[in-house]
Design a protein around this motif. Structure first.
Motif, PDB file in Angstrom:
ATOM      1  N   SER A   1       0.839  -1.196   0.000  1.00 21.16           N
ATOM      2  CA  SER A   1       0.000   0.000   0.000  1.00 21.16           C
ATOM      3  C   SER A   1       0.872   1.244   0.000  1.00 21.16           C
ATOM      4  N   ALA A   2       0.228   2.393  -0.158  1.00 23.63           N
ATOM      5  CA  ALA A   2       0.970   3.656  -0.126  1.00 23.63           C
ATOM      6  C   ALA A   2       1.633   3.860   1.226  1.00 23.63           C
ATOM      7  N   ARG A   3       0.970   3.406   2.292  1.00 26.91           N
ATOM      8  CA  ARG A   3       1.524   3.530   3.640  1.00 26.91           C
ATOM      9  C   ARG A   3       2.793   2.705   3.790  1.00 26.91           C
ATOM     10  N   ILE A   4       2.774   1.454   3.313  1.00 23.93           N
ATOM     11  CA  ILE A   4       3.957   0.592   3.403  1.00 23.93           C
ATOM     12  C   ILE A   4       5.091   1.153   2.549  1.00 23.93           C
ATOM     13  N   ALA A   5       4.758   1.613   1.341  1.00 27.01           N
ATOM     14  CA  ALA A   5       5.784   2.200   0.472  1.00 27.01           C
ATOM     15  C   ALA A   5       6.400   3.432   1.107  1.00 27.01           C
ATOM     16  N   SER A   6       5.592   4.235   1.797  1.00 25.18           N
ATOM     17  CA  SER A   6       6.106   5.427   2.468  1.00 25.18           C
ATOM     18  C   SER A   6       7.065   5.053   3.589  1.00 25.18           C
ATOM     19  N   ILE A   7       6.709   4.045   4.378  1.00 25.00           N
ATOM     20  CA  ILE A   7       7.594   3.599   5.460  1.00 25.00           C
ATOM     21  C   ILE A   7       8.927   3.120   4.891  1.00 25.00           C
ATOM     22  N   GLU A   8       8.849   2.327   3.830  1.00 20.85           N
ATOM     23  CA  GLU A   8      10.070   1.774   3.245  1.00 20.85           C
ATOM     24  C   GLU A   8      10.968   2.866   2.678  1.00 20.85           C
ATOM     25  N   SER A   9      10.370   3.902   2.108  1.00 23.36           N
ATOM     26  CA  SER A   9      11.175   4.974   1.513  1.00 23.36           C
ATOM     27  C   SER A   9      11.756   5.910   2.574  1.00 23.36           C
ATOM     28  N   GLN A  10      11.060   6.088   3.691  1.00 23.58           N
ATOM     29  CA  GLN A  10      11.523   7.011   4.723  1.00 23.58           C
ATOM     30  C   GLN A  10      12.525   6.387   5.694  1.00 23.58           C
ATOM     31  N   LEU A  11      12.530   5.056   5.791  1.00 27.72           N
ATOM     32  CA  LEU A  11      13.342   4.403   6.817  1.00 27.72           C
ATOM     33  C   LEU A  11      14.835   4.651   6.683  1.00 27.72           C
ATOM     34  N   PRO A  12      15.450   4.586   5.481  1.00 26.99           N
ATOM     35  CA  PRO A  12      16.899   4.831   5.412  1.00 26.99           C
ATOM     36  C   PRO A  12      17.293   6.205   5.954  1.00 26.99           C
ATOM     37  N   ALA A  13      16.554   7.245   5.584  1.00 32.58           N
ATOM     38  CA  ALA A  13      16.869   8.577   6.092  1.00 32.58           C
ATOM     39  C   ALA A  13      16.659   8.643   7.600  1.00 32.58           C
TER      40      ALA A  13
ATOM     41  N   VAL B   1       5.333   0.266  13.285  1.00 31.47           N
ATOM     42  CA  VAL B   1       5.350  -1.134  13.718  1.00 31.47           C
ATOM     43  C   VAL B   1       3.941  -1.716  13.712  1.00 31.47           C
ATOM     44  N   GLU B   2       2.967  -0.951  14.181  1.00 35.46           N
ATOM     45  CA  GLU B   2       1.584  -1.438  14.194  1.00 35.46           C
ATOM     46  C   GLU B   2       1.077  -1.706  12.772  1.00 35.46           C
ATOM     47  N   THR B   3       1.411  -0.813  11.829  1.00 32.57           N
ATOM     48  CA  THR B   3       0.998  -1.013  10.447  1.00 32.57           C
ATOM     49  C   THR B   3       1.619  -2.276   9.854  1.00 32.57           C
ATOM     50  N   LEU B   4       2.903  -2.463  10.079  1.00 33.91           N
ATOM     51  CA  LEU B   4       3.602  -3.627   9.531  1.00 33.91           C
ATOM     52  C   LEU B   4       3.143  -4.919  10.213  1.00 33.91           C
TER      53      LEU B   4
END
Length: 288
Positions: free
Chosen positions: A74-86, A129-132
């Motif tokens: 989902s857009a939420r999961i994609a957002s988490i994945e893109s923001q995590l490295p930074a 964490v709750e979303t994942l």
């Protein structure tokens, strides 16, 4: 004599009533037995009856489509994945700055600012964490359902071949099993990616919670020393040399500058959002 007759009559009446109830119960039991055993749904892994293969195959296709929709992030999961490295980099830098600040005996104001900043990060990571976790649970449930379908259709194929069913029926069971396996592989891949991402977020959440504990300990240390004398009384103050005075001033200024830089690094994003939100209002008020 009359009393005994009445008692005997009541006894016979109760015995007759009990016998009648027993007979009614027996008849009711026989009726239920004649109706046959209660109908129960077949277990999920039971073979599919040959007459239901076409319909049940369509149900499998519908379920596979729902799995494909879940597997796509989902857009939420994609957002988490893109923001995590930074975020990983930002947390590491903030921890270094925090250690430097804690080593210079920071004020309560500085400690409160550090605690607030870490709490905001903790809340954000907790939401991730709750979303994942919700996604991982859903994928596990669908994986279990696919496994049950695979077992059911494997048994179905064996029975169809043993019964010498027409080739289109055999081919249909083979295609259903192949489709189930393809979907299972995609689901397993998405599940593994979700668990890895969940672990990375959980690690950063743990580091954030450790930082909150360190700041809280430093704050307790500072508040515990509020009423302890840190310097000699005013009548016994030692005069500082010019070099010592300048060094003390420079240390104080550097501590304040570090706090201001940290504040702007942490708050610049929210400040920009507030500015964008307030600027149109200011323009409207100025025109009016």
């Amino acid at each position: 004599m009359t009393h005994r007759s009445g008692a005997r009559f009541r006894g016979v009446a109760w015995a007759t009533l009990a016998l009648s109830l027993a007979l009614i119960g027996a008849a009711h039991g026989q009726t239920n037995a004649a109706d046959g055993p209660a109908k129960t749904e077949p277990p999920p892994s039971a073979p599919v009856p040959m007459a239901e293969i076409a319909r049940r195959a369509e149900e499998v296709d519908d379920f596979r489509r729902s799995v494909d929709a879940t597997v796509a992030p989902s857009a939420r999961i994609a957002s988490i994945e893109s923001q995590l490295p930074a975020l990983d980099t930002r947390i590491a830098e903030r921890r270094d700055r925090m250690q430097l600040a804690l080593s210079t005996q920071p004020s309560l104001l500085t400690l409160d600012a550090l605690a607030e900043s870490w709490q905001e990060t903790r809340l954000e990571l907790t939401g991730w964490v709750e979303t994942l976790t919700a996604r991982a649970i859903l994928l596990d449930q669908q994986r279990a359902r696919l496994q049950a379908l695979k077992e059911s259709w494997t048994r179905t194929r064996a029975e169809v071949r043993a019964a010498g069913a027409p080739k289109p029926i055999v081919d249909r069971t083979d295609s259903v099993l192949a489709a189930i396996e393809t979907t299972r592989q995609r689901l397993d891949s998405a599940r593994a990616e979700t668990l890895v991402l969940q672990d990375r977020v959980a690690r950063q959440l743990s580091r954030t919670q450790e930082a909150i504990v360190e700041v809280a300990q430093a704050r307790r240390h500072v508040t515990g020393e509020l009423f302890m004398r840190e310097s000699p009384p005013i009548w016994a103050v030692r005069r500082l040399t010019m070099a010592e005075g300048l060094a003390a001033v420079r240390a104080t200024i550097e501590t304040q500058r570090a706090g201001v830089r940290q504040f702007f690094r942490d708050e610049i994003g929210r400040a920009a959002v507030h500015a964008v939100a307030v600027l149109p209002l200011g323009v409207v008020l100025w025109i009016g």
